[in-house]
Design an enzyme around this catalytic site. Sequence first.
Site, PDB file in Angstrom:
ATOM      1  N   ASP A  81      27.884  76.978 -68.150  1.00  0.00           N
ATOM      2  CA  ASP A  81      29.427  78.253 -67.532  1.00  0.00           C
ATOM      3  C   ASP A  81      30.181  77.297 -67.711  1.00  0.00           C
ATOM      4  O   ASP A  81      29.806  76.009 -67.686  1.00  0.00           O
ATOM      5  CB  ASP A  81      28.210  78.334 -66.311  1.00  0.00           C
ATOM      6  CG  ASP A  81      29.829  79.379 -64.778  1.00  0.00           C
ATOM      7  OD1 ASP A  81      29.408  80.407 -65.499  1.00  0.00           O
ATOM      8  OD2 ASP A  81      31.227  78.900 -64.497  1.00  0.00           O
ATOM      9  N   ASN A  83      42.382  80.292 -63.405  1.00  0.00           N
ATOM     10  CA  ASN A  83      42.748  81.242 -63.268  1.00  0.00           C
ATOM     11  C   ASN A  83      43.948  81.677 -62.035  1.00  0.00           C
ATOM     12  O   ASN A  83      44.957  81.821 -62.234  1.00  0.00           O
ATOM     13  CB  ASN A  83      41.941  82.021 -63.089  1.00  0.00           C
ATOM     14  CG  ASN A  83      41.996  83.046 -64.341  1.00  0.00           C
ATOM     15  OD1 ASN A  83      42.379  82.335 -65.459  1.00  0.00           O
ATOM     16  ND2 ASN A  83      39.795  83.425 -64.333  1.00  0.00           N
ATOM     17  N   HIS A 117      46.174  83.964 -65.342  1.00  0.00           N
ATOM     18  CA  HIS A 117      44.824  84.224 -66.235  1.00  0.00           C
ATOM     19  C   HIS A 117      44.984  84.473 -68.191  1.00  0.00           C
ATOM     20  O   HIS A 117      44.031  84.357 -68.632  1.00  0.00           O
ATOM     21  CB  HIS A 117      44.574  86.427 -65.814  1.00  0.00           C
ATOM     22  CG  HIS A 117      44.248  85.960 -65.135  1.00  0.00           C
ATOM     23  ND1 HIS A 117      42.656  86.170 -64.471  1.00  0.00           N
ATOM     24  CD2 HIS A 117      44.402  86.513 -63.773  1.00  0.00           C
ATOM     25  CE1 HIS A 117      42.473  86.037 -62.510  1.00  0.00           C
ATOM     26  NE2 HIS A 117      43.710  86.544 -62.646  1.00  0.00           N
ATOM     27  N   ASP A 127      42.609  83.226 -70.659  1.00  0.00           N
ATOM     28  CA  ASP A 127      41.777  83.491 -71.224  1.00  0.00           C
ATOM     29  C   ASP A 127      42.116  82.585 -72.568  1.00  0.00           C
ATOM     30  O   ASP A 127      41.056  82.181 -73.960  1.00  0.00           O
ATOM     31  CB  ASP A 127      42.389  84.737 -72.088  1.00  0.00           C
ATOM     32  CG  ASP A 127      42.498  85.759 -70.766  1.00  0.00           C
ATOM     33  OD1 ASP A 127      41.475  86.043 -69.948  1.00  0.00           O
ATOM     34  OD2 ASP A 127      43.311  86.809 -71.192  1.00  0.00           O
ATOM     35  N   GLU A 162      32.911  83.722 -67.584  1.00  0.00           N
ATOM     36  CA  GLU A 162      32.976  82.192 -68.647  1.00  0.00           C
ATOM     37  C   GLU A 162      31.795  81.884 -68.775  1.00  0.00           C
ATOM     38  O   GLU A 162      31.502  80.844 -68.821  1.00  0.00           O
ATOM     39  CB  GLU A 162      33.893  81.777 -67.273  1.00  0.00           C
ATOM     40  CG  GLU A 162      32.914  80.959 -65.584  1.00  0.00           C
ATOM     41  CD  GLU A 162      33.190  81.933 -64.879  1.00  0.00           C
ATOM     42  OE1 GLU A 162      32.792  81.621 -64.042  1.00  0.00           O
ATOM     43  OE2 GLU A 162      33.807  82.997 -65.190  1.00  0.00           O
TER      44      GLU A 162
END
Length: 391
Positions: free
Chosen positions: A266, A274, A279, A283, A309
């Site tokens: 993770d 974010n 965002h 990404d 994630e």
Amino acid sequence: MNSHPGSELLISFILLLALVAGIAWGFMARPLRIAPKASIRFFFANMSLSLGIYLLTLRTASASLLSSFLADIAILSSFMLMGWGIQHLFKLHSSLKRDGLLLLLTSLLMLAVHLQQLDPVFLAVIFSVTATVFLYVASQNNFQAIQKDFGFAAACLMSAPLFIVAAVFFVRSLILLWPGTDADRFVTTVTAEAIPFLWCCIVLTLTVNIVMIGGALARLVAKIRQFAERDQLTGLWNRRAVLKKLQEMHEQWQKQQQSYSLILLDLDHFKLINDSLGHDAGDAALRRCATTLSAVVRTQDLVSRYGGEEFLLLFPGVAATELPLIAEKIRATLAGCQLIWQNQPIELSASLGYITVYTGAKAEHLLTLADHAMYKAKAEGRNKACSAVIS
């Protein structure tokens, strides 16, 4: 050379078939936009074949050099364009330069035969050899592309017509070179002797277009399958696909005791990326993580985006003694990875939980244990790899 009504009718039918097929491919290119780059080449291939067939109807004793020469070149061009269409359809390496050079060389040889008024058999041999090369390369490309996505049997079935067409032209060239052969039935197209060959051309025109349609459908199915199994953001396997792969790997373990391991990781502080940078930055971080993971593992290993994630990695054949070193290598590689977003550095790191299959284990239980180990790594300060505790 006296024309025969039956042969003229068959030539007209071939012309009609090619025109209808060309119009259909034109609709697929626009407005339907189904594999447009490939479809437009299949359109021109059929139009070029139509032109060549039409010019064949003018091939009589009084036919001009131009119409006779253009008929052969137009038909050869249709084979070349068909091969280019298959290459575009399956995203293969283009043979544009090589094919163009071959067509130019063939044109010069044919012109030399025409100008020297040599035996028409030489023209037919040159034509057949070039057609064999174009069709064989197209069939080989088609076979390799379909085999990759659908297996050997499907590739054989969908490429056989092209191989057969290539073989027909190859055999034709051998027959024409054989001493004492009655060349008229293999060279002329408007006489009674040409009727068997023209029937063969009708079948070939139909089957070749069926192969091209089959290729387009195969490419469409492969894309649908890719959308179903791949994460659209990262291009990695998605959760559904990797769980299926995990189950297959576990069944292999149960049957043959072939060990495998998995790592669940993770990204650390992903919510902060974010929230602070947006965002799009998040990404970009996920894509960077995906490319880094794909580069650090072996080709036989599976890397997937498990959700949000989280990433799940499967390692076939990896034993428990090897796994800690692999997990630490992945952790260190990600920790040394920096993403520059709008001139601002983003430091990436991940928390990892890892486990190797053991006797009596269930696939879903392995995931649960790896998840617990991953959260243990987070609780101990993140940017750490922890082994799962078998319970």
